[in-house]
Motif scaffolding. Structure first.
Motif, mmCIF file in Angstrom:
data_model
loop_
_atom_site.group_PDB
_atom_site.id
_atom_site.type_symbol
_atom_site.label_atom_id
_atom_site.label_comp_id
_atom_site.label_asym_id
_atom_site.label_seq_id
_atom_site.Cartn_x
_atom_site.Cartn_y
_atom_site.Cartn_z
ATOM 1 N N TYR A 278 -28.455 -19.634 18.606
ATOM 2 C CA TYR A 278 -27.368 -19.475 17.635
ATOM 3 C C TYR A 278 -26.074 -19.914 18.304
ATOM 4 O O TYR A 278 -25.731 -19.448 19.392
ATOM 5 N N MET A 279 -25.343 -20.809 17.632
ATOM 6 C CA MET A 279 -24.098 -21.347 18.191
ATOM 7 C C MET A 279 -22.938 -21.028 17.264
ATOM 8 O O MET A 279 -23.000 -21.292 16.062
ATOM 9 N N VAL A 280 -21.891 -20.459 17.838
ATOM 10 C CA VAL A 280 -20.718 -20.084 17.058
ATOM 11 C C VAL A 280 -19.495 -20.319 17.937
ATOM 12 O O VAL A 280 -19.605 -20.376 19.175
ATOM 13 N N CYS A 281 -18.334 -20.481 17.319
ATOM 14 C CA CYS A 281 -17.131 -20.692 18.120
ATOM 15 C C CYS A 281 -15.940 -20.019 17.457
ATOM 16 O O CYS A 281 -15.962 -19.689 16.270
ATOM 17 N N SER A 282 -14.894 -19.818 18.248
ATOM 18 C CA SER A 282 -13.628 -19.326 17.727
ATOM 19 C C SER A 282 -12.527 -20.168 18.338
ATOM 20 O O SER A 282 -12.702 -20.740 19.414
ATOM 21 N N GLY A 283 -11.409 -20.257 17.643
ATOM 22 C CA GLY A 283 -10.317 -21.060 18.154
ATOM 23 C C GLY A 283 -9.829 -22.105 17.188
ATOM 24 O O GLY A 283 -8.918 -22.876 17.501
ATOM 25 N N LEU A 284 -10.443 -22.154 15.981
ATOM 26 C CA LEU A 284 -9.971 -23.108 14.983
ATOM 27 C C LEU A 284 -8.642 -22.656 14.398
ATOM 28 O O LEU A 284 -7.858 -23.460 13.898
ATOM 29 N N GLN A 285 -8.399 -21.342 14.445
ATOM 30 C CA GLN A 285 -7.134 -20.775 13.982
ATOM 31 C C GLN A 285 -6.747 -19.631 14.927
ATOM 32 O O GLN A 285 -7.580 -19.101 15.654
ATOM 33 N N GLY A 286 -5.475 -19.228 14.914
ATOM 34 C CA GLY A 286 -5.034 -18.105 15.719
ATOM 35 C C GLY A 286 -4.753 -18.490 17.159
ATOM 36 O O GLY A 286 -4.836 -19.651 17.557
ATOM 37 N N THR A 287 -4.421 -17.479 17.996
ATOM 38 C CA THR A 287 -4.092 -17.713 19.395
ATOM 39 C C THR A 287 -5.347 -17.742 20.248
ATOM 40 O O THR A 287 -6.416 -17.260 19.855
ATOM 41 N N ALA A 288 -5.204 -18.305 21.452
ATOM 42 C CA ALA A 288 -6.346 -18.401 22.352
ATOM 43 C C ALA A 288 -6.872 -17.023 22.721
ATOM 44 O O ALA A 288 -8.091 -16.790 22.758
ATOM 45 N N GLU A 289 -5.949 -16.083 23.011
ATOM 46 C CA GLU A 289 -6.364 -14.734 23.405
ATOM 47 C C GLU A 289 -7.103 -14.023 22.273
ATOM 48 O O GLU A 289 -8.147 -13.391 22.486
ATOM 49 N N THR A 290 -6.558 -14.103 21.068
ATOM 50 C CA THR A 290 -7.192 -13.445 19.918
ATOM 51 C C THR A 290 -8.584 -14.008 19.667
ATOM 52 O O THR A 290 -9.549 -13.263 19.415
ATOM 53 N N ASN A 291 -8.705 -15.310 19.753
ATOM 54 C CA ASN A 291 -10.001 -15.943 19.493
ATOM 55 C C ASN A 291 -11.018 -15.592 20.573
ATOM 56 O O ASN A 291 -12.194 -15.352 20.274
ATOM 57 N N ALA A 292 -10.569 -15.568 21.817
ATOM 58 C CA ALA A 292 -11.489 -15.220 22.899
ATOM 59 C C ALA A 292 -11.954 -13.774 22.766
ATOM 60 O O ALA A 292 -13.130 -13.454 23.007
ATOM 61 N N ARG A 293 -11.032 -12.873 22.402
ATOM 62 C CA ARG A 293 -11.416 -11.471 22.207
ATOM 63 C C ARG A 293 -12.415 -11.343 21.042
ATOM 64 O O ARG A 293 -13.356 -10.542 21.113
ATOM 65 N N GLY A 294 -12.187 -12.117 19.980
ATOM 66 C CA GLY A 294 -13.133 -12.090 18.861
ATOM 67 C C GLY A 294 -14.515 -12.539 19.291
ATOM 68 O O GLY A 294 -15.531 -11.971 18.874
#
Length: 402
Positions: A278-294
């Protein structure tokens, strides 16, 4: 006064609807023709009575042949011809426009019907025929208008009203049916468009789907500080070898459906599934820190979710996850089946971290740790050699400090 028929060539469902409409209109006009024939016969106009009577015979004969191979074509053609010609003959028999109470207006149902159901080109031919018949009929009235039949003057006036009202009713019904069909088609088209848009929105990020709907191609972006997560189910290959296809698909669907829900809760974007990965990512929106925490919250929740399923179902499965943050290229590929994907060295590192992680562990890079260290507990693993890549500093994600 005389029925006309649809002349379209739709699919099977539409053809069935057209057949039913043609039969209904033919039966209705046959009943009306019986009334007209009886009325003219009552007042002694035998020749005039014979014309709608002929229509009744032709229509019933055509209805009887409807189940034959070409029965529908015969009924359709006979109704069109009758709707155009018989009112003209009836006008001629009664002595012109006035004497026939303008019965020829019924001929107009033929080009109207052709325009609605056959298209403009065929309708033009029927309309030309109608104009020619009306022009020929006008000579009957020249040089003077006289009442020259057995119908009382009051009946002639009443028939004027009936003919003009009748053809108006038929035209209105035909147009109402046309509008209904058009609205139905538009509703179906709108529904299919909404379904297509929903499918695109489910497959792609919202911003990407909007660009795709606006026909913006190609879609390619370079994105910084994107956190990529790879999750792989350890032991699933062995499970698949010992279970039926239905059981395999149901289990995988349950696990990945939970992952979909968890990723949506954290605002992550699912990229794809590859077998039991399963592949998923974050960082398309918001800050780098918020996305990494998500991403970290998702990884911990996914690990807990699979642990719960394994315990409930008594399965010998586990999960290993790799997480890395970096720069990627993102875009949409394909024409028939759209696929939103991301590429770059950051993707490769995340995949290698997942392959290196021990079962039940979440292995992350220093790039990600630097963004989440204030909120999550991590255990240093030192420098780890990744297959096909230079060594990187890695950490195991232990949990949330909260």
């Amino acid at each position: 006064m005389f029925a006309q028929s649809p002349l379209i060539k739709p699919d099977d469902e539409e053809m069935g609807l057209q057949r039913r409409l043609l039969i209904l209109s033919t039966l209705m006009m046959t009943g009306a023709a019986v009334f007209w024939s009886a009325l003219y016969g009552y007042f002694g106009e035998i020749g005039a009575a014979a014309i709608p009577g002929t229509y009744v015979i032709l229509s019933l004969a055509s209805l009887l042949t409807l189940k034959l191979r070409h029965g529908f074509t015969l009924l359709r053609s006979s109704q069109l011809a009758c709707s155009l010609l018989l009112p003209f003959f009836l006008m001629w028999e009664l002595g012109g426009f006035v004497n026939s109470s303008a019965v020829v207006v019924w001929s107009f149902t033929s080009p109207i019907g052709a325009l609605m159901f056959a298209g403009r080109r065929q309708a033009a031919l029927w309309f030309i025929g109608f104009i020619l018949l009306v022009s020929i009929g006008s000579t009957i009235e020249y040089p003077a208008v006289t009442i020259d039949n057995l119908l009382p003057a009051g009946v002639v006036v009443v028939l004027f009203v009936m003919n003009l009202s009748g053809v108006s009713i038929v035209a209105f019904v035909m147009m109402s049916y046309f509008v209904k069909q058009k609205n139905t088609a538009l509703d179906l088209l709108s529904l299919e468009r909404r379904r297509s848009e929903q499918l695109i929105e489910n497959m792609l990020p919202a911003s990407i789907s909007e660009r795709l709907k606006n026909e913006q191609r190609p879609i390619a972006d370079q994105l910084d500080n994107v956190t990529i997560i790879f999750a792989d189910i350890v032991g699933f290959t062995g499970y698949a070898m010992d279970h039926d296809p239905d059981e395999i698909v149901l289990l995988l669907d349950r696990i990945f459906s939970d992952f979909d829900r968890l990723s949506a809760e954290q605002g992550l974007e699912k990229i794809k599934t590859i077998g039991d990965a399963y592949m998923v990512c974050s960082g398309l929106q918001g800050t780098a820190e918020t996305n990494a925490r998500g991403a970290a919250h998702f990884a911990l929740a996914a690990m807990a979710d699979l642990t719960k399923i394994v315990k409930e179902e008594r399965l010998d499965l586990n999960l290993r996850i790799g997480i890395h943050t970096g720069t990627v290229v993102a875009g949409v590929i394909g024409e028939q089946k759209y696929s939103y994907d991301i590429w770059g060295d950051a993707v490769n590192i995340a995949a290698r971290l997942q392959q290196t992680a021990l079962p039940g562990k979440i292995l992350i890079s220093r790039d990600t740790v630097d963004l989440i260290s204030d909120h999550f507990e991590t255990v240093p693993q030192g420098t780890t050699t990744l297959k096909g890549h230079t060594p990187v500093d890695t950490f195991v994600l232990a949990g949330s400090k909260a």
